[in-house]
Design an enzyme around this catalytic site. Sequence first.
Site, PDB file in Angstrom:
ATOM      1  N   CYS A 152       0.833  -1.208   0.000  1.00 57.14           N
ATOM      2  CA  CYS A 152       0.000   0.000   0.000  1.00 57.14           C
ATOM      3  C   CYS A 152       0.871   1.265   0.000  1.00 57.14           C
ATOM      4  O   CYS A 152       0.685   2.157  -0.839  1.00 57.14           O
ATOM      5  CB  CYS A 152      -0.975  -0.017   1.165  1.00 57.14           C
ATOM      6  SG  CYS A 152      -0.244  -0.503   2.755  1.00 57.14           S
TER       7      CYS A 152
HETATM    8  N1  LIG Z   1      -4.613  -3.737   5.067  1.00 58.50           N
HETATM    9  C1  LIG Z   1      -4.021  -3.118   4.045  1.00 58.50           C
HETATM   10  O1  LIG Z   1      -4.124  -1.903   3.863  1.00 58.50           O
HETATM   11  C2  LIG Z   1      -3.180  -3.918   3.080  1.00 58.50           C
HETATM   12  C3  LIG Z   1      -2.778  -3.300   1.891  1.00 58.50           C
HETATM   13  C4  LIG Z   1      -1.985  -4.017   0.978  1.00 58.50           C
HETATM   14  C5  LIG Z   1      -1.609  -5.309   1.287  1.00 58.50           C
HETATM   15  N2  LIG Z   1      -2.000  -5.872   2.457  1.00 58.50           N
HETATM   16  C6  LIG Z   1      -1.584  -7.257   2.703  1.00 58.50           C
HETATM   17  O2  LIG Z   1      -2.704  -8.103   2.446  1.00 58.50           O
HETATM   18  C7  LIG Z   1      -2.708  -9.229   3.312  1.00 58.50           C
HETATM   19  C8  LIG Z   1      -4.020  -9.209   4.090  1.00 58.50           C
HETATM   20  O3  LIG Z   1      -4.057  -8.017   4.848  1.00 58.50           O
HETATM   21  P1  LIG Z   1      -5.345  -7.527   5.614  1.00 58.50           P
HETATM   22  O4  LIG Z   1      -5.002  -6.197   6.172  1.00 58.50           O
HETATM   23  O5  LIG Z   1      -6.555  -7.669   4.772  1.00 58.50           O
HETATM   24  O6  LIG Z   1      -5.355  -8.587   6.811  1.00 58.50           O
HETATM   25  P2  LIG Z   1      -6.511  -9.073   7.779  1.00 58.50           P
HETATM   26  O7  LIG Z   1      -7.604  -8.073   7.833  1.00 58.50           O
HETATM   27  O8  LIG Z   1      -5.834  -9.429   9.061  1.00 58.50           O
HETATM   28  O9  LIG Z   1      -7.033 -10.403   7.078  1.00 58.50           O
HETATM   29  C9  LIG Z   1      -6.216 -11.530   6.907  1.00 58.50           C
HETATM   30  C10 LIG Z   1      -7.046 -12.668   6.381  1.00 58.50           C
HETATM   31  O10 LIG Z   1      -6.217 -13.809   6.201  1.00 58.50           O
HETATM   32  C11 LIG Z   1      -6.900 -14.950   6.705  1.00 58.50           C
HETATM   33  N3  LIG Z   1      -5.932 -15.977   7.095  1.00 58.50           N
HETATM   34  C12 LIG Z   1      -5.019 -15.910   8.109  1.00 58.50           C
HETATM   35  N4  LIG Z   1      -4.308 -17.044   8.149  1.00 58.50           N
HETATM   36  C13 LIG Z   1      -4.763 -17.856   7.156  1.00 58.50           C
HETATM   37  C14 LIG Z   1      -4.419 -19.147   6.681  1.00 58.50           C
HETATM   38  N5  LIG Z   1      -3.451 -19.860   7.270  1.00 58.50           N
HETATM   39  N6  LIG Z   1      -5.109 -19.664   5.640  1.00 58.50           N
HETATM   40  C15 LIG Z   1      -6.082 -18.963   5.041  1.00 58.50           C
HETATM   41  N7  LIG Z   1      -6.461 -17.715   5.432  1.00 58.50           N
HETATM   42  C16 LIG Z   1      -5.793 -17.166   6.477  1.00 58.50           C
HETATM   43  C17 LIG Z   1      -7.721 -14.433   7.874  1.00 58.50           C
HETATM   44  O11 LIG Z   1      -8.785 -15.328   8.120  1.00 58.50           O
HETATM   45  P3  LIG Z   1      -9.878 -15.088   9.290  1.00 58.50           P
HETATM   46  O12 LIG Z   1     -10.830 -14.091   8.714  1.00 58.50           O
HETATM   47  O13 LIG Z   1     -10.476 -16.441   9.464  1.00 58.50           O
HETATM   48  O14 LIG Z   1      -9.121 -14.587  10.475  1.00 58.50           O
HETATM   49  C18 LIG Z   1      -8.176 -13.080   7.324  1.00 58.50           C
HETATM   50  O15 LIG Z   1      -9.359 -13.211   6.573  1.00 58.50           O
HETATM   51  C19 LIG Z   1      -1.470  -9.070   4.195  1.00 58.50           C
HETATM   52  O16 LIG Z   1      -0.419  -9.819   3.674  1.00 58.50           O
HETATM   53  C20 LIG Z   1      -1.174  -7.582   4.127  1.00 58.50           C
HETATM   54  O17 LIG Z   1       0.184  -7.291   4.342  1.00 58.50           O
HETATM   55  C21 LIG Z   1      -2.796  -5.226   3.348  1.00 58.50           C
END
Ligand SMILES: NC(=O)c1ccc[n+]([C@@H]2O[C@H](COP(=O)([O-])OP(=O)(O)OC[C@H]3O[C@@H](n4cnc5c(N)ncnc54)[C@H](OP(=O)(O)O)[C@@H]3O)[C@@H](O)[C@H]2O)c1
Length: 338
Positions: A152
């Site tokens: 991001c």
């Molecule tokens: N947030 C941002 O602004 C942003 C921007 C760009 C990139 N990212 C990247 O995108 C990814 C997700 O970020 P996020 O902020 O959306 O995170 P988040 O809100 O914490 O969501 C993570 C998701 O991954 C799932 N998960 C965790 N362990 C898993 C596994 N072993 N197998 C399958 N699913 C699993 C979780 O499931 P549950 O729902 O069951 O807990 C949850 O739905 C990260 O790598 C982050 O660095 C985030």
Amino acid sequence: MIRVSVVGAAGYSGAEAVRLLARHPHVELAGLFGSPGGKGVLFRELHPDLAGLDGPDVIPFAEGALVSGRPDAAILATPNEVSAELAPRLLEAGVRVIDVSGAFRLRDAALYPAWYGFAHPAPELLGEAVYGLTEWCGEELAGARLVANPGCYPTSVLLALKPLVAILAADQPLFVSSASGVSGAGKKAELAYSFCELSGSYKAYAVGNHRHEPEMRQELGLAAEAAFTFVPHLLPVVRGILSTIHVSFEGTVSDAAVAERFAAAYSGRPFVKVLSAGRLPELRDVVGTPRAHVGWKLLPGGRRAVVVSAIDNLLKGAASQAVQNLNRVFGLPETEGF
Ligand SMILES: NC(=O)c1ccc[n+]([C@@H]2O[C@H](COP(=O)([O-])OP(=O)(O)OC[C@H]3O[C@@H](n4cnc5c(N)ncnc54)[C@H](OP(=O)(O)O)[C@@H]3O)[C@@H](O)[C@H]2O)c1
């Protein structure tokens, strides 16, 4: 129809991807998955606002269930280590992967232990992964098996800086100060991210050791020792990233010359809006949209400028850029479904 599964579908960025895909005219949701030990979420509870549209419920992840859904592609909105392990297996099963995590963004596997805390389990894929800063991608996206969606902060910084790289003074430092809404940290429940800890405050964090720094150096072609300072800040809003970038030019430049560089990069690109000289972006104009806004102000003398960019971290910084990339992988216009 392109059959697409989303892993991490109930996370902050995954849920945004699901919202976009559910309305996409050329996409059918093949399966939605959460963590293996999770409880799952009904589709109608994930997105009550999508009344009238239906989709699969989010179920605990099982590789067999994902593959048997016969997806053409999977969007992985999962923690870095999870994506790093899962993507190679999905590719082997013939599923194209658009990974929203950082697991495939760095080309040098040796950087992963220091910046991500794990040895990369599939270093052979780092050369194949297409770094999906969509507006800067060419034909390599078409048919790609693996797309590394940019981070991001890097999305906001690279969109603003890349058009200017050729006219920057090589011997002058680059300073980047970025502020992100709290959803950038995902939906984890930790005291440091709670309302009482954040509301009414503003702070810098991870100075000199944020994992998006090597990604930006890589994409700007800067050596590890080049004077590039990145200072991320935590802003007590839910969404949005505003990056303020201090640059020095090789020679004197005019507003017209800067405008020309941005126009060459982004004219005809609907998701990057370049503001007129001296106008600077604001979060409220981009939050909830798939667009980046970029603006600049030349400083007296014309040798220096402040460049500012704004995005929604969950959309252009994650989910909407993933859908732009998905479109391009499958030969659709990148605007399809928006
Ligand atoms: N947030 C941002 O602004 C942003 C921007 C760009 C990139 N990212 C990247 O995108 C990814 C997700 O970020 P996020 O902020 O959306 O995170 P988040 O809100 O914490 O969501 C993570 C998701 O991954 C799932 N998960 C965790 N362990 C898993 C596994 N072993 N197998 C399958 N699913 C699993 C979780 O499931 P549950 O729902 O069951 O807990 C949850 O739905 C990260 O790598 C982050 O660095 C985030």
